[in-house]
Design a protein around this motif. Sequence first.
Motif, PDB file in Angstrom:
ATOM      1  N   GLY A  85      14.286  -4.985   3.932  1.00 37.42           N
ATOM      2  CA  GLY A  85      14.968  -4.450   2.751  1.00 37.42           C
ATOM      3  C   GLY A  85      14.487  -5.117   1.476  1.00 37.42           C
ATOM      4  N   LEU A  86      14.319  -6.434   1.513  1.00 34.42           N
ATOM      5  CA  LEU A  86      13.817  -7.180   0.360  1.00 34.42           C
ATOM      6  C   LEU A  86      12.397  -6.744   0.033  1.00 34.42           C
ATOM      7  CD1 LEU A  86      13.809  -9.442  -1.758  1.00 34.42           C
ATOM      8  CD2 LEU A  86      13.156 -11.017   0.084  1.00 34.42           C
ATOM      9  N   LEU A  87      11.544  -6.640   1.032  1.00 39.67           N
ATOM     10  CA  LEU A  87      10.156  -6.263   0.791  1.00 39.67           C
ATOM     11  C   LEU A  87      10.041  -4.842   0.253  1.00 39.67           C
ATOM     12  CD1 LEU A  87       8.474  -7.972   3.847  1.00 39.67           C
ATOM     13  CD2 LEU A  87       8.440  -8.703   1.469  1.00 39.67           C
ATOM     14  N   LYS A  88      10.890  -3.946   0.718  1.00 33.44           N
ATOM     15  CA  LYS A  88      10.888  -2.574   0.193  1.00 33.44           C
ATOM     16  C   LYS A  88      11.337  -2.571  -1.264  1.00 33.44           C
ATOM     17  CE  LYS A  88      11.927   2.065   1.608  1.00 33.44           C
ATOM     18  NZ  LYS A  88      10.569   2.438   1.925  1.00 33.44           N
ATOM     19  N   ALA A  89      12.338  -3.375  -1.610  1.00 32.01           N
ATOM     20  CA  ALA A  89      12.799  -3.489  -2.995  1.00 32.01           C
ATOM     21  C   ALA A  89      11.711  -4.087  -3.886  1.00 32.01           C
ATOM     22  CB  ALA A  89      14.071  -4.328  -3.061  1.00 32.01           C
ATOM     23  N   ILE A  90      10.982  -5.059  -3.379  1.00 32.53           N
ATOM     24  CA  ILE A  90       9.885  -5.663  -4.134  1.00 32.53           C
ATOM     25  C   ILE A  90       8.784  -4.632  -4.373  1.00 32.53           C
ATOM     26  CG2 ILE A  90       7.997  -7.333  -3.994  1.00 32.53           C
ATOM     27  CD1 ILE A  90      10.029  -9.227  -2.622  1.00 32.53           C
ATOM     28  N   ALA A  91       8.428  -3.877  -3.335  1.00 31.65           N
ATOM     29  CA  ALA A  91       7.394  -2.847  -3.470  1.00 31.65           C
ATOM     30  C   ALA A  91       7.803  -1.816  -4.515  1.00 31.65           C
ATOM     31  CB  ALA A  91       7.130  -2.181  -2.123  1.00 31.65           C
ATOM     32  N   ARG A  92       9.051  -1.408  -4.499  1.00 35.86           N
ATOM     33  CA  ARG A  92       9.555  -0.436  -5.475  1.00 35.86           C
ATOM     34  C   ARG A  92       9.517  -1.035  -6.886  1.00 35.86           C
ATOM     35  NH1 ARG A  92      13.576   1.270  -2.627  1.00 35.86           N
ATOM     36  NH2 ARG A  92      14.936  -0.443  -3.189  1.00 35.86           N
ATOM     37  N   ASN A  93       9.899  -2.300  -7.014  1.00 31.98           N
ATOM     38  CA  ASN A  93       9.901  -2.990  -8.301  1.00 31.98           C
ATOM     39  C   ASN A  93       8.489  -3.085  -8.875  1.00 31.98           C
ATOM     40  OD1 ASN A  93      10.201  -4.731 -10.465  1.00 31.98           O
ATOM     41  ND2 ASN A  93      11.540  -6.132  -9.381  1.00 31.98           N
ATOM     42  N   VAL A  94       7.523  -3.468  -8.052  1.00 31.90           N
ATOM     43  CA  VAL A  94       6.143  -3.596  -8.506  1.00 31.90           C
ATOM     44  C   VAL A  94       5.601  -2.227  -8.912  1.00 31.90           C
ATOM     45  CG1 VAL A  94       3.796  -4.163  -7.769  1.00 31.90           C
ATOM     46  CG2 VAL A  94       5.682  -5.707  -7.218  1.00 31.90           C
ATOM     47  N   ALA A  95       5.889  -1.195  -8.126  1.00 28.01           N
ATOM     48  CA  ALA A  95       5.414   0.158  -8.458  1.00 28.01           C
ATOM     49  C   ALA A  95       6.002   0.635  -9.786  1.00 28.01           C
ATOM     50  CB  ALA A  95       5.766   1.126  -7.335  1.00 28.01           C
ATOM     51  N   LEU A  96       7.254   0.338 -10.037  1.00 34.43           N
ATOM     52  CA  LEU A  96       7.877   0.728 -11.311  1.00 34.43           C
ATOM     53  C   LEU A  96       7.301  -0.088 -12.476  1.00 34.43           C
ATOM     54  CD1 LEU A  96      11.592   1.132 -10.238  1.00 34.43           C
ATOM     55  CD2 LEU A  96      10.026   2.941 -10.957  1.00 34.43           C
ATOM     56  N   ARG A  97       7.081  -1.365 -12.245  1.00 33.49           N
ATOM     57  CA  ARG A  97       6.567  -2.247 -13.298  1.00 33.49           C
ATOM     58  C   ARG A  97       5.188  -1.795 -13.767  1.00 33.49           C
ATOM     59  NH1 ARG A  97       4.243  -4.355 -16.744  1.00 33.49           N
ATOM     60  NH2 ARG A  97       4.126  -6.530 -17.298  1.00 33.49           N
ATOM     61  N   TYR A  98       4.339  -1.399 -12.833  1.00 29.06           N
ATOM     62  CA  TYR A  98       2.971  -0.995 -13.165  1.00 29.06           C
ATOM     63  C   TYR A  98       2.812   0.519 -13.292  1.00 29.06           C
ATOM     64  CZ  TYR A  98       1.574  -5.789 -12.546  1.00 29.06           C
ATOM     65  OH  TYR A  98       1.445  -7.149 -12.688  1.00 29.06           O
ATOM     66  N   ALA A 140       0.854  -1.187   0.000  1.00 26.97           N
ATOM     67  CA  ALA A 140       0.000   0.000   0.000  1.00 26.97           C
ATOM     68  C   ALA A 140       0.889   1.236   0.000  1.00 26.97           C
ATOM     69  CB  ALA A 140      -0.909   0.009   1.215  1.00 26.97           C
ATOM     70  N   PRO A 141       0.423   2.320  -0.610  1.00 25.40           N
ATOM     71  CA  PRO A 141       1.227   3.548  -0.617  1.00 25.40           C
ATOM     72  C   PRO A 141       1.136   4.264   0.722  1.00 25.40           C
ATOM     73  CG  PRO A 141      -0.824   3.906  -1.789  1.00 25.40           C
ATOM     74  CD  PRO A 141      -0.787   2.457  -1.398  1.00 25.40           C
ATOM     75  N   ASN A 142       2.235   4.897   1.121  1.00 31.59           N
ATOM     76  CA  ASN A 142       2.213   5.696   2.349  1.00 31.59           C
ATOM     77  C   ASN A 142       1.880   7.141   1.982  1.00 31.59           C
ATOM     78  OD1 ASN A 142       4.607   6.760   1.327  1.00 31.59           O
ATOM     79  ND2 ASN A 142       5.916   5.696   2.774  1.00 31.59           N
ATOM     80  N   ALA A 143       2.000   8.053   2.937  1.00 32.83           N
ATOM     81  CA  ALA A 143       1.641   9.454   2.716  1.00 32.83           C
ATOM     82  C   ALA A 143       2.510  10.114   1.646  1.00 32.83           C
ATOM     83  CB  ALA A 143       1.754  10.221   4.030  1.00 32.83           C
ATOM     84  N   ARG A 144       3.740   9.643   1.473  1.00 31.52           N
ATOM     85  CA  ARG A 144       4.649  10.214   0.468  1.00 31.52           C
ATOM     86  C   ARG A 144       4.502   9.560  -0.900  1.00 31.52           C
ATOM     87  NH1 ARG A 144      10.306   9.798   3.174  1.00 31.52           N
ATOM     88  NH2 ARG A 144       9.322   8.019   4.170  1.00 31.52           N
ATOM     89  N   GLY A 145       3.622   8.589  -1.020  1.00 29.53           N
ATOM     90  CA  GLY A 145       3.416   7.917  -2.300  1.00 29.53           C
ATOM     91  C   GLY A 145       4.325   6.731  -2.537  1.00 29.53           C
ATOM     92  N   GLU A 146       5.158   6.383  -1.554  1.00 26.51           N
ATOM     93  CA  GLU A 146       6.032   5.218  -1.673  1.00 26.51           C
ATOM     94  C   GLU A 146       5.242   3.968  -1.281  1.00 26.51           C
ATOM     95  OE1 GLU A 146       8.995   6.220   1.139  1.00 26.51           O
ATOM     96  OE2 GLU A 146      10.052   7.563  -0.205  1.00 26.51           O
ATOM     97  N   TRP A 147       5.464   2.909  -2.019  1.00 23.94           N
ATOM     98  CA  TRP A 147       4.761   1.657  -1.733  1.00 23.94           C
ATOM     99  C   TRP A 147       5.549   0.853  -0.699  1.00 23.94           C
ATOM    100  CZ3 TRP A 147       0.089  -0.002  -3.747  1.00 23.94           C
ATOM    101  CH2 TRP A 147      -0.495   0.866  -4.662  1.00 23.94           C
ATOM    102  N   ASN A 148       4.852   0.346   0.308  1.00 24.66           N
ATOM    103  CA  ASN A 148       5.455  -0.450   1.374  1.00 24.66           C
ATOM    104  C   ASN A 148       4.570  -1.635   1.691  1.00 24.66           C
ATOM    105  OD1 ASN A 148       7.711   1.258   1.976  1.00 24.66           O
ATOM    106  ND2 ASN A 148       6.266   2.688   2.888  1.00 24.66           N
TER     107      ASN A 148
END
Length: 76
Positions: A61-74, A42-50
């Motif tokens: 760290g892995l989960l944050k990288a996955i969230a970033r990867n999914v957000a970039l992919r879509y 889910a996105p936080n207040a800054r728009g970053e997915w966590n």
Amino acid sequence: MSLPLRITFEDNDYTIFVLTKSIDKQTTLIRISLDGREYELAPNARGEWNVNDATVHDQPGLLKAIARNVALRYRL
């Protein structure tokens, strides 16, 4: 289940399955599967997915990288 997404994190390869159908800019929750466990992104207040329900043992760290990867992919 969707096609698998792959990510390399700290010299290890991981395969992620995105369980949420039809992801677009208005999506506020994405369900993924990693090693047989389901997580919700889910996105936080800054728009970053966590990951919402991550524990200390889940490699934050892995989960944050996955969230970033999914957000970039879509393109979220």
